[in-house]
Write a protein that holds these residues in place. Structure first.
Motif, mmCIF file in Angstrom:
data_model
loop_
_atom_site.group_PDB
_atom_site.id
_atom_site.type_symbol
_atom_site.label_atom_id
_atom_site.label_comp_id
_atom_site.label_asym_id
_atom_site.label_seq_id
_atom_site.Cartn_x
_atom_site.Cartn_y
_atom_site.Cartn_z
ATOM 1 N N THR A 1 7.229 -4.461 8.370
ATOM 2 C CA THR A 1 6.121 -5.090 9.097
ATOM 3 C C THR A 1 6.158 -4.775 10.588
ATOM 4 O O THR A 1 5.147 -4.926 11.271
ATOM 5 C CB THR A 1 6.142 -6.617 8.887
ATOM 6 O OG1 THR A 1 7.426 -7.132 9.252
ATOM 7 C CG2 THR A 1 5.844 -6.975 7.433
ATOM 8 N N GLU A 2 7.284 -4.325 11.086
ATOM 9 C CA GLU A 2 7.376 -3.949 12.501
ATOM 10 C C GLU A 2 6.495 -2.736 12.813
ATOM 11 O O GLU A 2 6.100 -2.527 13.963
ATOM 12 C CB GLU A 2 8.829 -3.662 12.883
ATOM 13 C CG GLU A 2 9.722 -4.902 12.868
ATOM 14 C CD GLU A 2 11.148 -4.580 13.256
ATOM 15 O OE1 GLU A 2 11.427 -3.400 13.565
ATOM 16 O OE2 GLU A 2 11.980 -5.507 13.262
ATOM 17 N N ASP A 3 6.216 -1.938 11.795
ATOM 18 C CA ASP A 3 5.352 -0.758 11.972
ATOM 19 C C ASP A 3 3.873 -1.127 11.979
ATOM 20 O O ASP A 3 3.023 -0.286 12.286
ATOM 21 C CB ASP A 3 5.610 0.266 10.867
ATOM 22 C CG ASP A 3 7.035 0.796 10.881
ATOM 23 O OD1 ASP A 3 7.558 1.040 11.992
ATOM 24 O OD2 ASP A 3 7.627 0.946 9.792
ATOM 25 N N ILE A 4 3.581 -2.366 11.610
ATOM 26 C CA ILE A 4 2.177 -2.797 11.551
ATOM 27 C C ILE A 4 1.839 -3.448 12.889
ATOM 28 O O ILE A 4 1.822 -4.669 13.045
ATOM 29 C CB ILE A 4 1.973 -3.770 10.365
ATOM 30 C CG1 ILE A 4 2.475 -3.130 9.071
ATOM 31 C CG2 ILE A 4 0.492 -4.134 10.215
ATOM 32 C CD1 ILE A 4 2.579 -4.090 7.904
ATOM 33 N N ASN A 5 1.578 -2.616 13.873
ATOM 34 C CA ASN A 5 1.356 -3.058 15.247
ATOM 35 C C ASN A 5 -0.108 -2.899 15.636
ATOM 36 O O ASN A 5 -0.963 -2.558 14.805
ATOM 37 C CB ASN A 5 2.263 -2.277 16.201
ATOM 38 C CG ASN A 5 2.166 -0.769 15.948
ATOM 39 O OD1 ASN A 5 1.122 -0.266 15.529
ATOM 40 N ND2 ASN A 5 3.257 -0.049 16.191
ATOM 41 N N GLU A 6 -0.426 -3.102 16.894
ATOM 42 C CA GLU A 6 -1.819 -2.999 17.359
ATOM 43 C C GLU A 6 -2.375 -1.595 17.170
ATOM 44 O O GLU A 6 -3.555 -1.417 16.887
ATOM 45 C CB GLU A 6 -1.919 -3.429 18.827
ATOM 46 C CG GLU A 6 -1.861 -4.932 19.030
ATOM 47 C CD GLU A 6 -2.901 -5.670 18.201
ATOM 48 O OE1 GLU A 6 -4.098 -5.321 18.296
ATOM 49 O OE2 GLU A 6 -2.529 -6.587 17.449
ATOM 50 N N GLU B 1 0.823 -1.212 0.000
ATOM 51 C CA GLU B 1 0.000 0.000 0.000
ATOM 52 C C GLU B 1 0.857 1.262 0.000
ATOM 53 O O GLU B 1 0.349 2.370 -0.194
ATOM 54 C CB GLU B 1 -0.946 -0.004 1.205
ATOM 55 C CG GLU B 1 -1.974 -1.131 1.169
ATOM 56 C CD GLU B 1 -2.944 -1.069 2.346
ATOM 57 O OE1 GLU B 1 -3.117 0.025 2.928
ATOM 58 O OE2 GLU B 1 -3.525 -2.116 2.685
ATOM 59 N N ASN B 2 2.154 1.113 0.258
ATOM 60 C CA ASN B 2 3.100 2.236 0.200
ATOM 61 C C ASN B 2 2.679 3.384 1.118
ATOM 62 O O ASN B 2 2.666 4.558 0.710
ATOM 63 C CB ASN B 2 3.237 2.729 -1.249
ATOM 64 C CG ASN B 2 4.551 3.451 -1.491
ATOM 65 O OD1 ASN B 2 5.541 3.188 -0.803
ATOM 66 N ND2 ASN B 2 4.557 4.358 -2.459
ATOM 67 N N LEU B 3 2.343 3.052 2.350
ATOM 68 C CA LEU B 3 1.889 4.049 3.309
ATOM 69 C C LEU B 3 3.067 4.836 3.876
ATOM 70 O O LEU B 3 4.148 4.285 4.120
ATOM 71 C CB LEU B 3 1.127 3.361 4.446
ATOM 72 C CG LEU B 3 -0.145 2.611 4.029
ATOM 73 C CD1 LEU B 3 -0.714 1.836 5.211
ATOM 74 C CD2 LEU B 3 -1.174 3.581 3.481
ATOM 75 N N PRO B 4 2.888 6.133 4.119
ATOM 76 C CA PRO B 4 3.987 6.992 4.580
ATOM 77 C C PRO B 4 4.657 6.525 5.877
ATOM 78 O O PRO B 4 5.868 6.653 6.020
ATOM 79 C CB PRO B 4 3.312 8.351 4.776
ATOM 80 C CG PRO B 4 2.125 8.314 3.886
ATOM 81 C CD PRO B 4 1.654 6.889 3.904
ATOM 82 N N GLU B 5 3.868 6.004 6.829
ATOM 83 C CA GLU B 5 4.416 5.683 8.143
ATOM 84 C C GLU B 5 4.750 4.200 8.302
ATOM 85 O O GLU B 5 5.096 3.758 9.394
ATOM 86 C CB GLU B 5 3.444 6.126 9.234
ATOM 87 C CG GLU B 5 3.204 7.636 9.245
ATOM 88 C CD GLU B 5 2.226 8.054 10.327
ATOM 89 O OE1 GLU B 5 1.751 7.181 11.078
ATOM 90 O OE2 GLU B 5 1.943 9.259 10.427
ATOM 91 N N VAL B 6 4.621 3.440 7.231
ATOM 92 C CA VAL B 6 4.910 2.002 7.300
ATOM 93 C C VAL B 6 6.131 1.697 6.441
ATOM 94 O O VAL B 6 6.078 1.765 5.214
ATOM 95 C CB VAL B 6 3.706 1.161 6.839
ATOM 96 C CG1 VAL B 6 4.055 -0.314 6.851
ATOM 97 C CG2 VAL B 6 2.499 1.422 7.735
#
Length: 292
Positions: free
Chosen positions: A150-155, A142-147
């Motif tokens: 996968t470590e950024d994909i948290n709860e 998805e090329n998201l700015p804050e990701v």
């Protein structure tokens, strides 16, 4: 036939899928279930005609479930008696390059039904908190700015995404879309049986993918994600219904029954009144036509 009580399926309290039924006995054989469905869908078809004429509400039907849960056949059988112009079905697959250039809800938003129509989503915006949660690596596409990994994909990420989905549904509900969300609750054993049938029937082989078996190994993870998603997003304006789906004819009838009975509660959905001046001249118009 056993009475279908909507309260048995509507998720109003915390749902535990490990305790939810995947099969239900309506005390009817297959033919009786099919006859009952035929009657119900004819009534739905007439109601849709009125909805179309009224032109102030749209109806969104969301279908989610594991592979082989029966989404395609349910759509075919429940909406068979609808006027083709009154129902639009969207089957959402892997996002296209264009779709990935927008936020994840965009492709669903532009597919929403217009007022007066039914829209059916075969897989829905919930794939973005189900498949992507089981496979967080998909989020990177998805090329998201804050990701950045996968470590950024948290709860916190998932909390935000559920909030976005709830806001999306609240907005469209406030603007005249009546929302139904059905989770077709299939047992793992019945999925196995259906996959084997696909392999045994040459004309059904095309439906099978080896990836189905890989996803099946993640069954417990999917059930956790479904349970969490349903509990976080079942709201009065956008309720979830957990439908026992090991028996396809029963599942179809339950879904059709819920749609019909819930829509009947909208007693303001009526055909528009004819203009008084035109109504007063109906006899004159008839006479003109008959005298041709």
């Amino acid at each position: 036939m056993k009475e279908i009580r909507i309260s048995d399926y509507k998720v109003e309290n915390h749902l535990k899928l490990s305790e939810a039924k995947t099969n239900v006995d309506l005390n009817a054989d297959k033919k009786q279930l099919e006859n009952a469905l035929e009657d119900t869908r004819k009534q739905l078809g007439k109601l849709q005609d009125t909805l179309y004429a009224h032109g102030k509400y749209a109806v969104l039907v969301c279908l989610q479930g594991m592979d082989t849960a029966g989404k395609d056949s349910l759509i075919r059988e429940v909406f068979k008696d609808f006027n083709a112009r009154g129902v639009v079905v969207h089957s959402f697959k892997v996002p296209t390059e264009l779709e990935r250039k927008h936020d994840y809800i965009w492709r669903h938003y532009i597919a929403l039904p217009a007022r007066g129509k039914f829209g059916v989503f075969n897989r829905t915006h919930y794939e973005n908190v189900l498949v992507t949660r089981v496979h967080p690596g998909y989020i990177l596409g998805e090329n998201l700015p804050e990701v950045h990994s996968t470590e950024d994909i948290n709860e916190r990420f998932w909390d935000k995404r559920f909030e976005q989905i709830n806001n999306f549904e609240k907005t469209i509900a406030q603007n005249g879309t009546i929302i139904f969300k059905f989770f077709l609750n299939l047992s793992k054993e019945e999925q196995k049986n259906r996959l084997i049938r696909r392999l045994n029937k040459p004309n059904k082989n095309w439906k099978f993918s080896p990836g189905d078996l890989d996803e099946r190994e993640l069954w417990d993870t999917y059930m956790h994600c479904y349970e969490d998603a349903i509990n976080r997003t079942s709201k009065p304006h956008a309720p979830w219904y957990a439908i026992p789906s090991d028996d396809k004819p029963a599942a179809r009838l339950i879904v059709a029954h819920i749609l019909l009975e819930e829509l009947k509660k909208y007693d303001d959905i009526k055909e528009p009144e004819l203009d008084p001046e035109i109504k007063a001249k109906i006899s004159e118009y008839k006479e003109r036509l008959q005298s041709e």
